[in-house]
Design an enzyme around this catalytic site. Structure first.
Site, PDB file in Angstrom:
ATOM      1  N   CYS A  90       0.836  -1.203   0.000  1.00 47.17           N
ATOM      2  CA  CYS A  90       0.000   0.000   0.000  1.00 47.17           C
ATOM      3  C   CYS A  90       0.877   1.262   0.000  1.00 47.17           C
ATOM      4  CB  CYS A  90      -0.973  -0.057   1.175  1.00 47.17           C
ATOM      5  SG  CYS A  90      -2.381   1.009   0.939  1.00 47.17           S
ATOM      6  N   HIS A 141      -3.781  -5.551   0.464  1.00 41.97           N
ATOM      7  CA  HIS A 141      -3.200  -6.027   1.733  1.00 41.97           C
ATOM      8  C   HIS A 141      -3.198  -7.563   1.804  1.00 41.97           C
ATOM      9  CE1 HIS A 141      -2.788  -2.144   3.762  1.00 41.97           C
ATOM     10  NE2 HIS A 141      -3.777  -1.787   2.966  1.00 41.97           N
ATOM     11  N   GLU A 162      -1.949  -9.326   4.068  1.00 40.69           N
ATOM     12  CA  GLU A 162      -2.020  -9.773   5.465  1.00 40.69           C
ATOM     13  C   GLU A 162      -3.443  -9.888   5.993  1.00 40.69           C
ATOM     14  OE1 GLU A 162      -1.058  -6.922   4.320  1.00 40.69           O
ATOM     15  OE2 GLU A 162      -1.682  -5.247   5.564  1.00 40.69           O
TER      16      GLU A 162
END
Ligand code: XMP
Length: 510
Positions: free
Chosen positions: A81, A170, A172
Site C-alpha cells: 500500500c 493487503h 495480510e
C-alpha cells in the site's frame, strides 16, 4: 543471529498483522521504526524488508520516508500500500492523489510470471482487500505491472532486475484469499532457511535470562493471567528460586479467584506470596465514581503495596509480562494514538525503586505466549482464562464501590461464568461477565414492591479486543442467567443484556 524479515512501520493499522502472518509462516519477523538506518537493518540479519502501509499520502507534509539505502542492500523489498506508493514516488513514478478511498474486496488479474504469484495461476481472478486513497498512475522505469483491478490498473509491481515488489492491496488481511500464499512466496524470494520455532525460543530465552540475571534476585507481580504466569514460569526455569512473586489481592477480584489462582501457581512450584491488600484499595476507592480516577487510584495503590513489600529486600530485577504489541506501540509514533482508557499494569514503578526491567516475552504475540505456556506445562485452565482487567471489578461497578456492592457483583458474575461454561459457549467467547449499574429499579417479589439493583450482562466475540461484537447468546442461556441472578442474588431485581459492539462502545463499561 536469527534470520528475519523486518517490517518498516509507517503507521498502518495492519503493521502488526503483517508481522503475525510472517511468523505464522514460520519466519521470525520484527517491526522496526521506518527511519532505521539501512546499515542497522543489515546488522540485524534481515533477509527481507517489508514497507508497511500508512495513514499518510506520499505528498503530505511529514510523510514518513525510509533510509534510501534499504533499496541497495541487495535484500528483497516488498512495499504494501503506502510502501508501494513510496517506492513508486521515490523511484520516479507517479502517484495520483485521491480523496476517494477504495475500501473493501476487489478482484485482480495477475501475471503468472512473477515469483510473488507462484502457484497462483490456476485461477484467472483473485479476491484481495483494498484500503487506499492514492493510486499509482505511472510506474517508474525498470518496473513492470504484475496485477491489475478495475479500480487500480496498477495493483502490483515488480522491478525487472532487482528483488523489489509492491502491492496496492493487503495480503495480510484474511479477506485477501491467497494472501498467505503471496507472503509465503515473498519469503521464498528472501531465501530464508531458519524457521521460527517456539521450542528453540524457550531454550534461547532461558540462556539469555541466565546471562542477564547472573546471581541477582528477581521480583515479579503475578496476577494469574496468561502473560504474567508464562513470564514467571519461563524465568523460573532459568533462575529457579531466585525469582520471587507477589500476588496482590486488591479485593476487586472475582469470587474465589484469589484462592484458586494462588493454588494453581503453587501447583506449578512458583514461589508466590499472597498479599491481602483489599482494605487499603477499598478505603482509597471509597466515594470515587469517576472511571479514570478509579484506574489512577488502583495503579498508584498497587505500586505503593508492591513497594512496601519489596523495599529493603535485595532485588535487582523486576519481571514484567510485556508483550510485543506493547513494545511496538511504544516505538511507533505515527498514526492516531490517544488514551481512551488508561490501562493499568506494573509499568510505572517509581525510579527510586531502582529495579531493572526484565521482559522475556517482549518479542511475542499473545497466541505465541499461549503456545509457549503450553510447552512449559502451564495448565489449560490458566492459558484459556478470559482476559480480566488490572483494575478488576472496580470498572464493572458503576458508581460507588463498597463491600456490599462488590458482593452483589461477585455473586452475579459467578452465575454468568457458571452458566456460560456449562453451556459450552465459553470456548467461543472472548469475554463474558456481569456489570453492576448505578441505578435501582422497581420490581415486584411476592406481593411486595421492590426497589433494587440492576445487573447488566456483557458477552463479546473478538479476535484481539481491538474490535468486538456482542455475542448472540441463545435465549435459553439468557433466560437462565436472568432467572438465577434475580432469584439467587439478594438485592437484584432486574437483568439487562448489553447489545453494543466495539467500536463505538468498549468491552468494559468504564
Ligand atoms: P476495552 O474496555 O478498552 O477493553 O474495550 C479491551 C480489553 O482490555 C481489557 N482491559 C484492561 N486490561 N488493564 C488490563 O490489563 C486495564 O486497565 C484494562 N482495561 C480494559 C478488557 O477487559 C478487554 O479485554
Amino acid at each position: 543471529m536469527t534470520e528475519s524479515i523486518v517490517i518498516l512501520d509507517f503507521g498502518s493499522q495492519y503493521t502488526q498483522l503483517i508481522s503475525r502472518r510472517i511468523r505464522e509462516l514460520g519466519v521470525y519477523s520484527r517491526i522496526i521504526p521506518f527511519q532505521t538506518p539501512a546499515e542497522a537493518i543489515k546488522d540485524m540479519g534481515a533477509k527481507g524488508i517489508i514497507l508497511s502501509g500508512s495513514p499518510y499520502s506520499v505528498y503530505q507534509k511529514g510523510a514518513p520516508k525510509p533510509d534510501e539505502g534499504v533499496f541497495s542492500l541487495g535484500v528483497p523489498v516488498l512495499g504494501i500500500c503506502y510502501g508501494m506508493q513510496y517506492i513508486t514516488h521515490s523511484m520516479g513514478g507517479v502517484v495520483q492523489r485521491s480523496k476517494q478511498r477504495e475500501y473493501g474486496r476487489a478482484e485482480i488479474e495477475l501475471s503468472c510470471e512473477s515469483p510473488l504469484f507462484r502457484n497462483m495461476c490456476t485461477d484467472a481472478r483473485h479476491t484481495v482487500w483494498m484500503s487506499h486513497s492514492d493510486r499509482i498512475e505511472k510506474i517508474p522505469s525498470g518496473f513492470s505491472i504484475i496485477a491489475a483491478s478495475a479500480n487500480s490498473p496498477v495493483a502490483a509491481v515488480q522491478h525487472m532486475t532487482k528483488p523489489i515488489f509492491g502491492l496496492q492491496f493487503h495480503p495480510e488481511v484474511s479477506h485477501t484469499v491467497e494472501g498467505m500464499r503471496i507472503l509465503g512466496n515473498f519469503i521464498d524470494v528472501c531465501a530464508i532457511t531458519q524457521k521460527w520455532n517456539l521450542g528453540e525460543f524457550i531454550d534461547a530465552s532461558v540462556k539469555e535470562l541466565q546471562n542477564t540475571v547472573g546471581r541477582d534476585k528477581v521480583i515479579g507481580a503475578i496476577s494469574g493471567g496468561v502473560d504474567s504466569t508464562v513470564a514467571s514460569v519461563l524465568t523460573q526455569r532459568a533462575i529457579g528460586d531466585r525469582l520471587k512473586l507477589l500476588f496482590i489481592d486488591n479485593g476487586l477480584l472475582r469470587e474465589h479467584e484469589s484462592r484458586e489462582v494462588v493454588a494453581a501457581l503453587k501447583a506449578m512450584h512458583l514461589k508466590v506470596t499472597r498479599v491481602d491488600a483489599s482494605e487499603i484499595f477499598l478505603r482509597r476507592l471509597r466515594g470515587v465514581t469517576d472511571p479514570e480516577k478509579k484506574r489512577k487510584i488502583i495503579g498508584k495503590t498497587f505500586i505503593d503495596v508492591f513497594e512496601k513489600h519489596t523495599s529493603g529486600k535485595s532485588f535487582t530485577w523486576l519481571l514484567q509480562g510485556t508483550l510485543y504489541p506493547d513494545v511496538i506501540e511504544s516505538i511507533s509514533h505515527i498514526g492516531p494514538s490517544q488514551t481512551i482508557k488508561s490501562h493499568h499494569n506494573v509499568g510505572g514503578l517509581p525510579a527510586r525503586m531502582r529495579l531493572k526491567v526484565l521482559e522475556p516475552l517482549r518479542l511475542l504475540f499473545k497466541d505465541e505466549v499461549r503456545s509457549i505456556g503450553g510447552l512449559l506445562g502451564v495448565p489449560g485452565t490458566i492459558l484459556s482464562r478470559q482476559p480480566f482487567p488490572g483494575p478488576g471489578l472496580s470498572i464493572r461497578i458503576l458508581g460507588d464501590i463498597n463491600r456490599q456492592r462488590l458482593d452483589i457483583l461477585k455473586k452475579a458474575d459467578l452465575i454468568v461464568r457458571d452458566e456460560i461454561e456449562k453451556s459450552s459457549l465459553s470456548g467461543t467467547l472472548w469475554q463474558y461477565f456481569a456489570v453492576l449499574l448505578p441505578v435501582r429499579t422497581v420490581g415486584i417479589m411476592g406481593d411486595e414492591r421492590t426497589y433494587e439493583h440492576v445487573v447488566a450482562i456483557r458477552a463479546v466475540n473478538s479476535a484481539d479486543a481491538m474490535t468486538a461484537d456482542w455475542a448472540r447468546l441463545p435465549y435459553e442461556v439468557l433466560d437462565r442467567l436472568s432467572s438465577r441472578i434475580i432469584s439467587e442474588v439478594v438485592g437484584v431485581n432486574r437483568v439487562v443484556y448489553d447489545i453494543s459492539s466495539k467500536p463505538p462502545s468498549t468491552i468494559e463499561w468504564e
